[in-house]
Design an enzyme around this catalytic site. Structure first.
Site, PDB file in Angstrom:
ATOM      1  N   SER A 190       0.831  -1.192   0.000  1.00  0.00           N
ATOM      2  CA  SER A 190       0.000   0.000   0.000  1.00  0.00           C
ATOM      3  C   SER A 190       0.875   1.255   0.000  1.00  0.00           C
ATOM      4  O   SER A 190       1.674   1.428  -0.915  1.00  0.00           O
ATOM      5  CB  SER A 190      -0.961  -0.040   1.198  1.00  0.00           C
ATOM      6  OG  SER A 190      -1.985   0.908   1.069  1.00  0.00           O
ATOM      7  N   ASP A 286      -8.324  -3.522  -6.690  1.00  0.00           N
ATOM      8  CA  ASP A 286      -7.852  -3.261  -5.337  1.00  0.00           C
ATOM      9  C   ASP A 286      -8.970  -2.629  -4.505  1.00  0.00           C
ATOM     10  O   ASP A 286      -9.484  -1.564  -4.843  1.00  0.00           O
ATOM     11  CB  ASP A 286      -6.627  -2.340  -5.381  1.00  0.00           C
ATOM     12  CG  ASP A 286      -5.959  -2.198  -4.040  1.00  0.00           C
ATOM     13  OD1 ASP A 286      -6.535  -1.528  -3.160  1.00  0.00           O
ATOM     14  OD2 ASP A 286      -4.865  -2.758  -3.858  1.00  0.00           O
ATOM     15  N   HIS A 354      -6.292  -6.570  -1.024  1.00  0.00           N
ATOM     16  CA  HIS A 354      -5.302  -5.523  -0.781  1.00  0.00           C
ATOM     17  C   HIS A 354      -4.194  -6.127   0.084  1.00  0.00           C
ATOM     18  O   HIS A 354      -4.479  -6.788   1.068  1.00  0.00           O
ATOM     19  CB  HIS A 354      -5.957  -4.337  -0.071  1.00  0.00           C
ATOM     20  CG  HIS A 354      -5.101  -3.113   0.031  1.00  0.00           C
ATOM     21  ND1 HIS A 354      -4.673  -2.405  -1.076  1.00  0.00           N
ATOM     22  CD2 HIS A 354      -4.604  -2.444   1.101  1.00  0.00           C
ATOM     23  CE1 HIS A 354      -3.948  -1.366  -0.686  1.00  0.00           C
ATOM     24  NE2 HIS A 354      -3.897  -1.373   0.629  1.00  0.00           N
TER      25      HIS A 354
END
Length: 418
Positions: A190, A286, A354
């Site tokens: 991320s 995502d 994710h």
């Protein structure tokens, strides 16, 4: 090479062998990064604060010391290192940074004193076959700008020192033996995945030419995409991050010379200029970028048309799926030039997820996600150790039956920071 894995999903709407159907994982029923822990308990690794950081001004948003978790390698991995940059969103204005200042994302006073090492950081060969005995480090994220900021707001008492934290952490790890590494891998998910891309060449520059250095960015390919209201929500948000934190000076000059700093914060505009071998691990759908914080925010969707789809991909209607397929196509166009380099690797699966390298169930397990029977951990290992060229792109949703889709349940209390 013994094998060549390259499934160009964007050239064929449905690859042979893709089965229809999907499973779901409930985020409210799991623990440790959104997953159930089975088998032997995970290794918990204590937090170490970087005592030398204060003299360098390398501090968290609130002025506290930054930190990391380190578990030493052994045997054949004693001289190999994985450095993972923690993710956790960004703060783009004074108010959000003040809020972050009172959390683990802005202060070491609020950080967990121990963290479980799972996924790519696991010390168990049955969970992490390629890297289990390496020196494994998780650098905590407390600056709010992907380890790239340089500034200070005296009125609010906010330190924007991400770049200094990066340098202080690298200096400490090098002094602890990393400078002698024969193998090194920089990774992150991320906001940490975005940081991995931007710091990849700098990481390689720390070592001599005798060290094998590569980078793995998980869920870090944030796109400058148009949201459901026709606006560029993430571009506006990233503009606030770049300007508030003074990020421009730490972005690659090869990009700054032709684009404005906000656009250069987007990985899509720098991935093809990274000289160090880079692996992109991403989902084509995502859940953080697409549905929660970029394409279908409350501002872009004030009437809640996307609310059910955001909570559960199975509830997305045909029009919403078509919109998301457009996002997938945009991602595949972005990586086309990246794919041409033989040193780079790619694994883009068609899951609503994710951060797949940090979760044990998605990283390596009996039912982990695959593309053409190739799992994530094996793909990354094959690429890192030059066993194969790995450039895997999944067929479009919903053809992949191996996905671990994340289903988000509404909570009665305010959610914690990402």
């Amino acid at each position: 090479m013994k094998c060549f894995l390259w499934a160009l999903g964007f050239l064929s709407p449905l690859l042979a062998g893709c089965a229809r159907g999907f499973g779901h994982l409930n985020l409210t029923e799991v623990a440790f990064g959104g997953q159930k822990i089975t088998g032997r308990p995970p290794l918990f690794v204590p937090l170490t604060l970087i005592q030398s950081a204060a003299a360098k001004g390398a501090v968290c948003i609130d002025g506290s010391l930054p930190g990391y978790h380190l578990h030493r390698g052994y045997g054949a991995g004693a001289n190999s290192w994985i450095v993972q940059l923690e993710g956790g969103g960004w703060c783009n204005d004074i108010n959000t940074c003040l809020y972050r200042k009172k959390s683990r994302r802005g202060s070491s006073y609020y950080m967990e004193k121990q963290l479980p090492f799972i996924g790519i950081l696991s010390n168990k060969p049955e969970e992490n076959p390629n890297f289990y005995n390496w020196n494994r480090v998780k650098i905590r994220y407390c600056d709010g700008a992907s380890f790239l900021g340089e500034g200070y707001n005296g009125v609010a008492g906010l330190f924007f020192r991400g770049q200094r934290i990066w340098l202080a952490a690298m200096e400490e790890l090098m002094s602890m033996g990393m400078r002698h590494a024969n193998q090194a891998l920089l990774t992150g998910c991320s906001a940490g995945g975005l940081a991995t891309i931007h710091h990849c060449d700098g990481f390689q520059a720390l070592f001599s030419g005798n060290t094998k250095v590569k980078c793995l960015a998980d869920a870090g390919l944030f796109l400058d995409a148009v949201d459901v209201a026709g606006r560029r929500t993430l571009r506006s948000f990233f503009g606030g991050v770049v300007n508030l934190h003074g990020v421009a000076g730490n972005l690659p000059q090869t990009c700054i010379s032709r684009l404005n700093p906000t656009l250069c914060f987007f990985p899509q505009n720098v991935i093809s200029t990274v000289n160090t071998p880079l692996f992109l691990l991403n989902t084509a759908y995502d859940v953080w970028q697409q549905l929660q914080e970029s394409l279908a925010t409350k501002q872009a969707d004030p009437h809640g048309y996307w609310e059910e789809c955001k909570m559960n991909n199975a509830k997305c209607n045909a029009g919403q799926i078509q919109f998301l397929q457009g996002f997938r196509n945009e991602m595949l166009n972005v990586v086309k030039s990246f794919l041409t380099s033989p040193k780079n690797g790619l694994f883009i699966n068609s899951c609503f997820a994710h951060c797949q390298s940090e979760r044990q169930d998605t990283w390596f397990g009996s039912n982990s996600p695959t593309i053409r029977n190739q799992g994530i951990a094996k793909s990354v290992g094959d690429w890192y150790f030059d066993r194969c060229w790995v450039k895997e792109i999944d067929c479009p949703y919903p053809c992949d039956s191996t996905c671990h889709h994340l289903v988000k349940r509404k909570k009665r209390h305010p959610p914690s920071l990402l």
